[in-house]
Scaffold this motif. Structure first.
Motif, mmCIF file in Angstrom:
data_model
loop_
_atom_site.group_PDB
_atom_site.id
_atom_site.type_symbol
_atom_site.label_atom_id
_atom_site.label_comp_id
_atom_site.label_asym_id
_atom_site.label_seq_id
_atom_site.Cartn_x
_atom_site.Cartn_y
_atom_site.Cartn_z
ATOM 1 N N ASP A 227 46.734 -9.280 -112.266
ATOM 2 C CA ASP A 227 45.906 -8.453 -111.226
ATOM 3 C C ASP A 227 44.407 -8.713 -111.262
ATOM 4 N N ARG A 228 43.967 -8.959 -112.415
ATOM 5 C CA ARG A 228 42.442 -8.972 -112.776
ATOM 6 C C ARG A 228 42.148 -10.507 -112.113
ATOM 7 N N ILE A 229 42.969 -11.491 -112.490
ATOM 8 C CA ILE A 229 42.621 -13.116 -112.224
ATOM 9 C C ILE A 229 42.604 -12.888 -110.571
ATOM 10 N N VAL A 230 43.637 -12.249 -109.849
ATOM 11 C CA VAL A 230 43.732 -12.309 -108.497
ATOM 12 C C VAL A 230 42.704 -11.738 -107.619
ATOM 13 N N LEU A 231 42.293 -10.418 -108.526
ATOM 14 C CA LEU A 231 41.095 -9.870 -107.756
ATOM 15 C C LEU A 231 39.696 -10.781 -107.781
ATOM 16 N N GLU A 232 39.675 -11.378 -109.024
ATOM 17 C CA GLU A 232 38.524 -12.426 -109.028
ATOM 18 C C GLU A 232 38.670 -13.656 -107.927
ATOM 19 N N ALA A 233 39.891 -14.216 -108.017
ATOM 20 C CA ALA A 233 40.280 -15.239 -107.109
ATOM 21 C C ALA A 233 39.788 -14.778 -105.376
ATOM 22 N N LYS A 234 40.101 -13.574 -105.352
ATOM 23 C CA LYS A 234 40.013 -13.116 -103.876
ATOM 24 C C LYS A 234 38.395 -13.099 -103.473
ATOM 25 N N ARG A 235 37.530 -12.467 -104.569
ATOM 26 C CA ARG A 235 36.338 -12.437 -104.500
ATOM 27 C C ARG A 235 35.560 -13.844 -104.281
ATOM 28 N N LEU A 236 36.158 -14.714 -105.023
ATOM 29 C CA LEU A 236 35.557 -16.025 -105.008
ATOM 30 C C LEU A 236 35.924 -16.869 -103.691
ATOM 31 N N LEU A 237 37.098 -16.538 -103.091
ATOM 32 C CA LEU A 237 37.383 -17.298 -101.854
ATOM 33 C C LEU A 237 36.692 -16.411 -100.632
ATOM 34 N N ALA A 238 36.448 -15.099 -100.700
ATOM 35 C CA ALA A 238 36.095 -14.347 -99.688
ATOM 36 C C ALA A 238 34.379 -14.504 -99.628
ATOM 37 N N HIS A 239 33.905 -14.225 -100.798
ATOM 38 C CA HIS A 239 32.226 -14.127 -100.961
ATOM 39 C C HIS A 239 31.829 -15.813 -101.125
ATOM 40 N N ARG A 241 33.410 -18.573 -100.764
ATOM 41 C CA ARG A 241 34.102 -19.434 -99.832
ATOM 42 C C ARG A 241 34.194 -20.560 -100.752
ATOM 43 N N LEU A 242 34.859 -20.509 -102.114
ATOM 44 C CA LEU A 242 35.310 -21.805 -102.700
ATOM 45 C C LEU A 242 36.601 -21.924 -102.537
ATOM 46 N N THR A 243 36.781 -23.459 -102.678
ATOM 47 C CA THR A 243 38.026 -24.013 -102.400
ATOM 48 C C THR A 243 39.092 -23.567 -103.503
ATOM 49 N N ALA A 244 40.307 -24.058 -103.111
ATOM 50 C CA ALA A 244 41.519 -23.818 -104.232
ATOM 51 C C ALA A 244 40.897 -24.621 -105.612
ATOM 52 N N ALA A 245 40.527 -25.878 -105.378
ATOM 53 C CA ALA A 245 40.073 -26.696 -106.591
ATOM 54 C C ALA A 245 39.039 -25.983 -107.396
ATOM 55 N N ALA A 246 37.960 -25.374 -106.515
ATOM 56 C CA ALA A 246 36.857 -24.804 -107.235
ATOM 57 C C ALA A 246 37.110 -23.595 -107.948
ATOM 58 N N CYS A 247 38.261 -22.908 -107.242
ATOM 59 C CA CYS A 247 38.435 -21.404 -107.974
ATOM 60 C C CYS A 247 39.394 -21.788 -109.097
ATOM 61 N N ALA A 248 40.397 -22.908 -109.067
ATOM 62 C CA ALA A 248 40.933 -23.502 -110.239
ATOM 63 C C ALA A 248 40.033 -23.739 -111.383
ATOM 64 N N ASP A 249 39.081 -24.314 -111.173
ATOM 65 C CA ASP A 249 38.087 -24.679 -112.205
ATOM 66 C C ASP A 249 37.285 -23.306 -112.798
ATOM 67 N N THR A 250 37.063 -22.560 -111.886
ATOM 68 C CA THR A 250 36.130 -21.421 -112.281
ATOM 69 C C THR A 250 37.089 -20.453 -113.157
ATOM 70 N N LEU A 251 38.578 -20.360 -112.798
ATOM 71 C CA LEU A 251 39.289 -19.343 -113.249
ATOM 72 C C LEU A 251 40.068 -20.089 -114.254
ATOM 73 N N GLY A 252 40.026 -21.315 -114.625
ATOM 74 C CA GLY A 252 40.672 -21.664 -116.275
ATOM 75 C C GLY A 252 42.198 -22.354 -115.722
ATOM 76 N N PHE A 253 42.434 -22.622 -114.476
ATOM 77 C CA PHE A 253 43.618 -23.581 -114.144
ATOM 78 C C PHE A 253 43.518 -24.892 -114.212
ATOM 79 N N PRO A 254 44.791 -25.649 -114.727
ATOM 80 C CA PRO A 254 44.676 -27.035 -114.724
ATOM 81 C C PRO A 254 44.147 -27.863 -113.673
ATOM 82 N N ASP A 255 44.597 -27.321 -112.486
ATOM 83 C CA ASP A 255 44.296 -28.009 -111.057
ATOM 84 C C ASP A 255 44.477 -27.117 -110.094
ATOM 85 N N ALA A 256 44.158 -27.650 -108.790
ATOM 86 C CA ALA A 256 44.365 -26.785 -107.535
ATOM 87 C C ALA A 256 45.620 -26.431 -107.506
ATOM 88 N N SER A 257 46.642 -27.267 -107.702
ATOM 89 C CA SER A 257 48.091 -27.004 -107.258
ATOM 90 C C SER A 257 48.452 -25.940 -108.171
#
Length: 281
Positions: A227-239, A241-257
């Motif tokens: 839930d905490r990761i999803v909230l931050e992802a929503k903030r990054l996507l909405a505020h 306007r990051l791409t999925a790839a940028a969100c993945a990098d910011t939130l510690g995921f291996p890749d956009a997929s």
């Protein structure tokens, strides 16, 4: 309170008192808020605490809409995406303050918590004390700069917070293990998504940690982290306007997929599709 930074879709608001440069607390009426507010979506680097005396309206905080009614309170923490949707008939006061403004250990811990409810009703029995604490803070904050004792607004803010008794959103217990877990998640969720990491770091058996989180929130430790990761992802996507790839990098995921699969499982939508549905003007 002024705008700063690159304005795209959501305005970034920076705490900067106009008349008292050193003041850690600022107050205003809803009339003044209406003058400054254009109905757009904002994100601030300070806390926004509102006490509603009368009228009805609504406020959206982190994509959830809350009703504003007589004798209710609103708490918007730093980094929360928010919008005052309908405040034309609302009367009351708004208090803006930096995270270090409260002076008591209890209120500082409360202010640092990521789980304070965004909106709640003030019990009738508590209202006279809330009203008196709020009015005293407003009066002191209005003193001329040369007459302002810098410690008094923080003291009176702490009194107001104490009288408001803000509940923890979803956290029904102040279990010490949960408090440690909550702070650790807030510090490390961008890189560590596994509940086992927090159990090892805090020195508790996974079962002990899971039980403490379940008792406090009704959720598993893993669900709390998600839930905490999803909230931050929503903030990054909405505020941002990051791409999925940028969100993945910011939130510690291996890749956009990998991030897209995670986000879709949690929300039912792919990141780009969710981003397109956010109604921000």
């Amino acid at each position: 309170m002024v705008e700063s930074g690159h304005v795209t879709v959501i305005r970034q608001m920076t705490y900067r008192p106009v008349e008292r440069r050193a003041a850690a607390v600022e107050t205003m009426t809803f009339d003044r808020l209406r003058e400054r507010n254009d109905g757009g979506t904002q994100r601030a680097d300070f806390h926004v605490l509102a006490v509603v005396d009368a009228g009805r309206g609504s406020v959206t905080v982190d994509f959830l809409r809350h009703p504003l009614r007589e004798r209710s309170a609103v708490w918007i923490p730093p980094a929360a995406v928010h919008r005052w949707d309908d405040i034309a008939g609302v009367a009351g006061h708004v208090v803006l303050f930096v995270p270090t403004a409260p002076v008591t250990p209890t209120t500082r811990e409360l202010v640092a918590s990521p789980d304070v409810a965004a909106h709640w009703s003030i019990p009738e029995a508590d209202w006279p004390f809330v009203d008196a604490a709020r009015n005293h803070l407003v009066l002191e904050a209005s003193a001329p700069p040369g007459d302002l004792a810098t410690e008094l607004p923080g003291i009176l803010l702490s009194a107001l917070i104490g009288r408001l008794r803000p509940p923890h959103g979803g956290a029904r217990s102040a279990h010490p293990v949960f408090r440690l877990f909550r702070s650790s998640v807030e510090a490390h969720f961008r890189r560590h998504h596994d509940a086992g990491y927090y159990a090892r770091t805090l020195g508790y058996a996974p079962r002990t940690l899971s039980r403490a989180v379940q008792q406090a929130t009704g959720r598993t430790a893993k669900a709390y982290i998600v839930d905490r990761i999803v909230l931050e992802a929503k903030r990054l996507l909405a505020h941002d306007r990051l791409t999925a790839a940028a969100c993945a990098d910011t939130l510690g995921f291996p890749d956009a997929s990998n991030f897209s699969v995670f986000f879709r499982k949690a929300t039912g939508l792919r990141p780009g599709a969710w981003q397109a549905t956010v109604a921000i003007v």
